[in-house]
Design an enzyme around this catalytic site. Sequence first.
Site, PDB file in Angstrom:
ATOM      1  N   PRO A  83       0.819  -1.220   0.000  1.00 41.80           N
ATOM      2  CA  PRO A  83       0.000   0.000   0.000  1.00 41.80           C
ATOM      3  C   PRO A  83       0.848   1.263   0.000  1.00 41.80           C
ATOM      4  O   PRO A  83       1.786   1.402   0.785  1.00 41.80           O
ATOM      5  CB  PRO A  83      -0.811  -0.141   1.292  1.00 41.80           C
ATOM      6  CG  PRO A  83      -1.015  -1.616   1.399  1.00 41.80           C
ATOM      7  CD  PRO A  83       0.275  -2.230   0.914  1.00 41.80           C
ATOM      8  N   CYS A  84       0.498   2.179  -0.927  1.00 43.58           N
ATOM      9  CA  CYS A  84       1.398   3.296  -1.221  1.00 43.58           C
ATOM     10  C   CYS A  84       0.970   4.597  -0.573  1.00 43.58           C
ATOM     11  O   CYS A  84       1.662   5.599  -0.694  1.00 43.58           O
ATOM     12  CB  CYS A  84       1.507   3.489  -2.734  1.00 43.58           C
ATOM     13  SG  CYS A  84      -0.088   3.880  -3.513  1.00 43.58           S
ATOM     14  N   GLN A  85      -0.178   4.629   0.119  1.00 42.59           N
ATOM     15  CA  GLN A  85      -0.646   5.906   0.671  1.00 42.59           C
ATOM     16  C   GLN A  85       0.380   6.582   1.585  1.00 42.59           C
ATOM     17  O   GLN A  85       0.462   7.804   1.614  1.00 42.59           O
ATOM     18  CB  GLN A  85      -1.958   5.703   1.449  1.00 42.59           C
ATOM     19  CG  GLN A  85      -3.132   5.340   0.560  1.00 42.59           C
ATOM     20  CD  GLN A  85      -3.300   3.842   0.424  1.00 42.59           C
ATOM     21  OE1 GLN A  85      -2.354   3.081   0.622  1.00 42.59           O
ATOM     22  NE2 GLN A  85      -4.498   3.405   0.081  1.00 42.59           N
TER      23      GLN A  85
END
Length: 389
Positions: A83-85
């Site tokens: 997950p890149c958030q």
Amino acid sequence: MSNHLKSIELFSGAGGLALGMAKSGFHHKMLLEFNRHAVDTLIKNHDDGQAQIKDWNIKHDDIKNISFKKYKGKISVVAGGPPCQPFSLGGKHKAFNDRRDMFPQAVRAVREARPDSFIFENVKGLLRKNFSTYFEYIILQLTYPSTTKREDEDWESHLSRLASTKGRGLKYNVVFRLLNAADYGVPQRRERVFIVGFRSDLGVEWSFPKATHSQDALLWEQWVTGEYWKRLSVSKSDRPTSAISQLASRLQNKYGLFQPKEKPWVTVREAIGDLPCPKNANIFNNHQLKEGAKSYPGHTGSPIDEPSKTLKAGDHGVPGGENMIRFNDNSVRYFTVREAARIQTFPDDYHISGAWSECMRQIGNAVPVRLAEVVAKSVYSAIAANVTF
């Protein structure tokens, strides 16, 4: 490729990376995804018998609940897009303070499964200057995955210990690069970081595939030879207004009589031009018009005769400007889900599940299938040359 190397995929999302890897020859033993909507997409395509996904083992679970030890010695690749958030240019930039940072779990999967290689993809923001120390920490953890963080140790202390390690135990040779999907034939300007590693005992020497497409080659076809407009049967009245003579002259000064050696960037028009108008009923899945698109400063859409802007997924729906098409008369409309999937190079028989905004979120989070295939095919070839089937 007839011989299938085995892989597992973490954080699978809607399946873009997994599809590209399957096309390159890898056989997935497991796809792991936590988000229910993305799992719905994976299961829908599995149950519909979509050619590539029909035999996949799809697991809906939190990675923290999964042990990867049973895959030890049986897997060629661990892949995924953590997950890149925490690192996104559009997010809150918390990085290691963000509970959504899943790189530690990706490292654990590598440590437990001991694959021949790994492929991880993430946002450009990971390379931002204020994340540089933490990015070094990620790379060192992937290089020495068995040198684990102690319970009483903060990440900076662990980083220092990794940096001074003599490399005993499991080790990977790790390389990373920022790739623009448009440079590999994807009809989208999309810059993403790929991190690839090979277990050091394999002795693999590997580098990222060279770009095959370029912006200059597209501009040459449009404004020097005009081949682009002929090929797509675009009338003069439907072409963008541009300082044509100035642009053509700049390109000819740069290249002389020889056009750029790469293929042209692929445009939105080329990607979706054969789809019917979405205002009318049609047989294509996910191809219905969403009304309400508006253009205003900073929210202008993707020009039809260029690769699209980066399709995005936001915490609170999608921003919208990147998810519109702009025609040469300056009118705009939203991309349909099918058009957005085309821009991410998903096959037409691949269904994205959910309402428009949810579908666009899944597509915006995905790895372009074609880019995944290019990288994975190169990794496949490197491993196949060094292992016995």
